[in-house]
Design an enzyme around this catalytic site. Structure first.
Site, PDB file in Angstrom:
ATOM      1  N   GLU A 166       0.816  -1.229   0.000  1.00 35.70           N
ATOM      2  CA  GLU A 166       0.000   0.000   0.000  1.00 35.70           C
ATOM      3  C   GLU A 166       0.844   1.270   0.000  1.00 35.70           C
ATOM      4  O   GLU A 166       0.455   2.253   0.613  1.00 35.70           O
ATOM      5  CB  GLU A 166      -0.927   0.018   1.216  1.00 35.70           C
ATOM      6  N   GLU A 173      -6.968  -7.561  -0.481  1.00 32.61           N
ATOM      7  CA  GLU A 173      -7.503  -7.550   0.885  1.00 32.61           C
ATOM      8  C   GLU A 173      -8.975  -7.197   0.880  1.00 32.61           C
ATOM      9  O   GLU A 173      -9.348  -6.049   0.685  1.00 32.61           O
ATOM     10  CB  GLU A 173      -6.762  -6.511   1.760  1.00 32.61           C
TER      11      GLU A 173
HETATM   12  C1  GAL Z   1      -4.440  -2.459   5.036  1.00 34.29           C
HETATM   13  C2  GAL Z   1      -3.080  -3.105   5.248  1.00 34.29           C
HETATM   14  C3  GAL Z   1      -3.188  -4.364   6.092  1.00 34.29           C
HETATM   15  C4  GAL Z   1      -4.033  -4.086   7.305  1.00 34.29           C
HETATM   16  C5  GAL Z   1      -5.388  -3.580   6.871  1.00 34.29           C
HETATM   17  C6  GAL Z   1      -6.325  -3.262   7.994  1.00 34.29           C
HETATM   18  O1  GAL Z   1      -4.309  -1.140   4.745  1.00 34.29           O
HETATM   19  O2  GAL Z   1      -2.487  -3.424   4.019  1.00 34.29           O
HETATM   20  O3  GAL Z   1      -1.922  -4.784   6.450  1.00 34.29           O
HETATM   21  O4  GAL Z   1      -3.394  -3.144   8.071  1.00 34.29           O
HETATM   22  O5  GAL Z   1      -5.227  -2.391   6.167  1.00 34.29           O
HETATM   23  O6  GAL Z   1      -6.520  -4.368   8.773  1.00 34.29           O
END
Ligand code: GAL
Length: 810
Positions: A183, A252
């Protein structure tokens, strides 16, 4: 067969086996999908982080992920855990990521290795080792040669370890995708041109490893080719990669959310997660990864934040302990099966869409042989009835209906037919002495810290805690002395950091304390305690920790206010606590005789407590109930199960009292529970840490607590509820490995309420649902019921869809 022939066949067989074991497969991609050995795929993946569970838990977690319809397991690689001191590595126990990947391979699943090595992840310092911060001339996550050299060194080490074990798909292993950085696109603006140069360097370095599988960069809209840029979020259906040849990947899909001390429990409904996934595939998605599929536990000092809790349950499909989080796990499993059945049409079909207005649309994937359709309704309040290819469909608000043959509704994201399982905690049955543990204790002797001064460093300034500790401990003593001419009452004032939860930041507040100073030399010792370091944001690594100053003594002398600023006095720094240094938590620690059972103190700060306990019977997961304790650390058989802080109460307000409405965009302020309760009262003790006979629990209490209520419990299913719609559905009820003992409620028609508080509705079928369920289920571990008028009798509920609601006791 002649002997020579036998030998020949044996040799052939060996070659064949060898070929099977090592045969590489080609992973590539086109604008449409990821292809494995030429076949376009629809891939379902889930995050399970190896250090957030134990090796003993891995096979079961991965098996349950496979049963849940996953093709692939994703994990980050945790740099600060693997390289705690520069060039000293740890890949033991739950840091044995090679063993984890092999477990994934053994289950026949693919793996997605997100090396980072910056990972965010609510992990301490985002996974970067704090010693980096203290290297001369370094700047983290930017074009800085000191940082890049360290990052290259670690990344190379990881890639080499993986290559040596032949774990990349190009070598016949399970890893089909890898990630570099994490990110960076979200935070890169403040890094300016150096940020851009850094991301180009990351891409070049990644490519130079020649791992033979594609690399991704998440949330990086300018990802240099051939990096695939991917999406993270609660919804990624409208995302498009920056290259027409890149497949649409969702790295994600947040299945819930993480929790911080003082926060309520976050929940994201099964309906909404399924809706987001279905829309992603409706809109051309090819791979989606649940973050998290199993969240697990932030053991030891691994939680980031600051202020992330020890539990990292995340409301994921597998709960912190590895149990199925139902209905989420099952509802998604059904979705995966439907999507998989359409893999051919989804990855090869011509796509067309029909817009029905009001956020309602149909998407058709058609090949010459067959076609598959999605009917999506993204309107958050209005159900839609549409005519599609000669048939009428009712698509509830905020849902997607899937018609694998473009005709028959096989799945709707808002219709949950999977059971809800209500988990309960039961007392440790192995403790025949009763529920209370017998304790011994010893104090953390503060005088030793303040006066002994061995191996301390000093400086004529207040220094950042990271610089003083390299983050080897939460605790840092700031010690100075002050010569006082007369006895007087001073006020000690100091700026303290982050004493309240501040999201991704620091809250500055002034601490004031009256202190009585005597004539002559007075020692002043301040203890600064961190609760996880920041893990996210531009330059998060530079956020100050510890006591930034000024530290002042203020005294009122008549009308005059005298201020003595101590900030540039000589300060002596001592990292940690004596009990930590002497490993009071370690079973082999010397001085065991110093623990005493008499004059057992309650509400005494800086106190160590120790108890022995027997392994709870059975195989259910174990939790430690720390009700009554203040704040500190807990160790079981020498393993640090994490920070505890049951006195940190979650906000009183903002919980969903009734049912949580899945409709409308989810964010982490929706569907909260646990208002006004301890943020975290129960702490996971993985069974693999427990011995058959005697086990030791050690607590270090900072504030003062009462251990007499502390006890071990096991977690099991208490009751299960079914709430299934009539449409060729079978409802399965299961108490896992125990029999269903009774049926508390059953009604087919328009029952009201939720699991635990069902009531009959105005419309109910003729046959007695309760006795039908009793006959079918009581005494069985699992039972299945057809949810139909055939089973329960005909009834007309005036067009309202009929459903069966059941509550069964395990
Ligand atoms: C994203 C990040 C993850 C985790 C998630 C929130 O931005 O890539 O590692 O932090 O947010 O749980």
């Amino acid at each position: 067969m002649a002997a020579s022939q036998k030998i020949f066949s044996a040799i052939c067989f060996c070659f064949f086996l060898l070929a099977l074991c090592t045969s590489a497969y080609e992973v590539s991609h086109d604008g449409r999908a990821i292809t494995i050995d030429g076949a376009r795929r629809v891939l379902i993946s889930g995050s399970i982080h190896y250090p957030r569970s134990t090796p003993g838990m891995w096979p079961d977690l991965i098996k349950k992920a496979k049963e849940g319809g996953l093709d692939m397991i994703e994990t980050y690689v945790f740099w600060n855990a693997h390289e705690p001191s520069r060039r000293e590595y740890d890949f033991s126990d739950n840091l044995d990521f090679i063993r984890f990947l092999k477990t994934v391979q053994d289950e026949g699943l693919y793996a997605f290795l997100r090396i980072g090595p910056y990972i965010c992840g609510e992990w301490n310092y985002g996974g970067l080792p704090v010693w980096l911060h203290n290297m001369p001339g370094i700047e983290l996550r930017t074009a800085n040669s000191v940082f890049m050299n360290e990052m290259q060194n670690f990344t190379t080490k990881i890639v080499d370890m993986v290559k040596n074990e032949k774990l990349f798909a190009s070598q016949g292993g399970p890893i089909i995708l890898a990630q570099i950085e994490n990110e960076y696109g979200n935070v890169m603006t403040p890094y300016g041109d150096a940020g851009k140069a850094y991301i180009d360097w990351c891409a070049n370095m990644a490519e130079s490893f020649q791992i033979g599988v594609p690399w991704v960069m998440c949330q990086q809209s300018d990802a240099p080719q051939p990096m695939i840029n991917t999406c993270n979020g609660f919804y990624c259906d409208s995302f498009t990669p920056n290259n027409p040849n890149s497949p649409k990947i969702w790295t994600e899909n947040w299945t819930g959310w993480f929790k911080s001390w003082g926060d309520k429990d976050p929940h994201r409904t099964a309906e909404d997660v399924a809706f987001a996934v279905a829309r992603f595939f409706q809109n051309g998605g090819t791979l989606q990864n649940y973050y998290m599929y199993h969240g697990g536990t932030n053991f030891g000092r691994t939680a980031g934040g600051p202020y992330i809790t020890t539990s990292y349950d995340y409301d994921a499909p597998l709960d912190e302990y590895g149990n199925l989080n139902q209905p989420k796990w099952g509802h998604l499993k059904q979705l995966h099966a439907v999507l998989k059945s359409m893999e051919m049409t989804l990855t090869h079909g011509d796509v067309s869409t029909i817009d029905f207005n009001n956020s309602v649309s149909a998407t058709i994937y058609a090949t010459n042989e067959s076609s598959s359709c999605f009917l999506g309704n993204a309107n958050s309040t209005n159900d839609a009835t549409i005519n599609f290819q000669g048939n009428q469909y009712m698509v509830p608000a905020w849902s997607v209906t899937i018609l694998p043959d473009c005709k028959n509704e096989v799945y709707n994201t808002a219709k949950v037919n999977t059971q809800t399982s209500l988990m309960v905690k039961t007392a440790n049955k192995a403790e025949n002495e009763g529920a209370t543990l017998s304790w011994s204790w010893r104090p953390e002797i503060l005088k030793d810290t303040i006066f002994q001064r061995k191996r301390y460093v000093s400086a004529h300034q207040l220094i950042d805690q990271k610089a003083a500790t390299n983050d080897t401990s939460d605790y840092l003593w700031y010690i100075t002395s002050f010569n006082c001419e007369f006895k007087s009452l001073f006020i000690l004032t100091l700026l303290k950091l982050g004493s309240e939860w501040a999201k991704y930041g620091v809250s500055n507040s002034v601490f004031e304390q009256k202190v009585q100073l005597n004539p002559g030399r007075n020692q002043i010792a301040l203890l600064s305690v961190t609760v996880g370091l920041a893990n996210y944001g531009p330059m998060f690594d530079m956020i100050q920790t510890g006591i930034p100053g000024p530290v002042q003594l203020v005294v009122q002398k008549g009308d005059e206010t005298i201020i003595k600023d101590l900030s540039s006095y000589k300060w002596t720094y001592k990292v940690g606590l004596n009990g930590l240094e002497d490993k009071f938590y370690d079973l082999d620690s010397y001085q065991t005789w110093k623990w005493q059972a008499q004059q057992f103190p309650i509400n005494r700060n800086f106190t160590w407590y120790k108890a022995t306990f027997k392994a709870p019977l059975g195989t259910d997961p174990i939790v430690l109930d720390l009700q009554g304790m203040g704040k500190g650390f807990a160790w079981v058989n020498g393993f640090n199960i994490g920070r505890y802080w049951p006195t940190y109460i979650a906000d009183e307000d903002g919980c969903d009292v009734e049912v949580c409405d899945y409709r409308g965009s989810y964010d982490s302020s929706k569907c909260l529970t646990n208002c006004g309760q301890a943020t975290q009262r129960w702490y996971h003790v993985p069974r693999s840490l427990i011995n058959g006979d005697e086990n030791t629990l050690v607590l270090f209490e900072e504030f003062g607590g009462n251990p007499s209520l502390v006890n071990f419990q096991t977690i099991t299913i208490g009751s299960v509820c079914g709430n299934a719609y009539e449409s060729n559905n079978t409802l399965e009820l299961s108490c896992n490995e125990r029999p269903i003992s009774s049926i508390k409620f059953a009604s087919f028609g328009t029952p009201q309420g939720t699991c635990g508080s069902f009531q009959k509705g105005s419309c109910e079928a003729t046959k007695d649902a309760l006795s039908i369920l009793q006959n079918a289920c009581v005494g069985k571990n699992t039972c299945t019921i057809e949810v139909s008028e055939e089973t329960f009798g005909a009834v007309d509920c005036g067009g309202v869809p009929k459903r069966l609601a059941v509550e069964a006791v395990c």
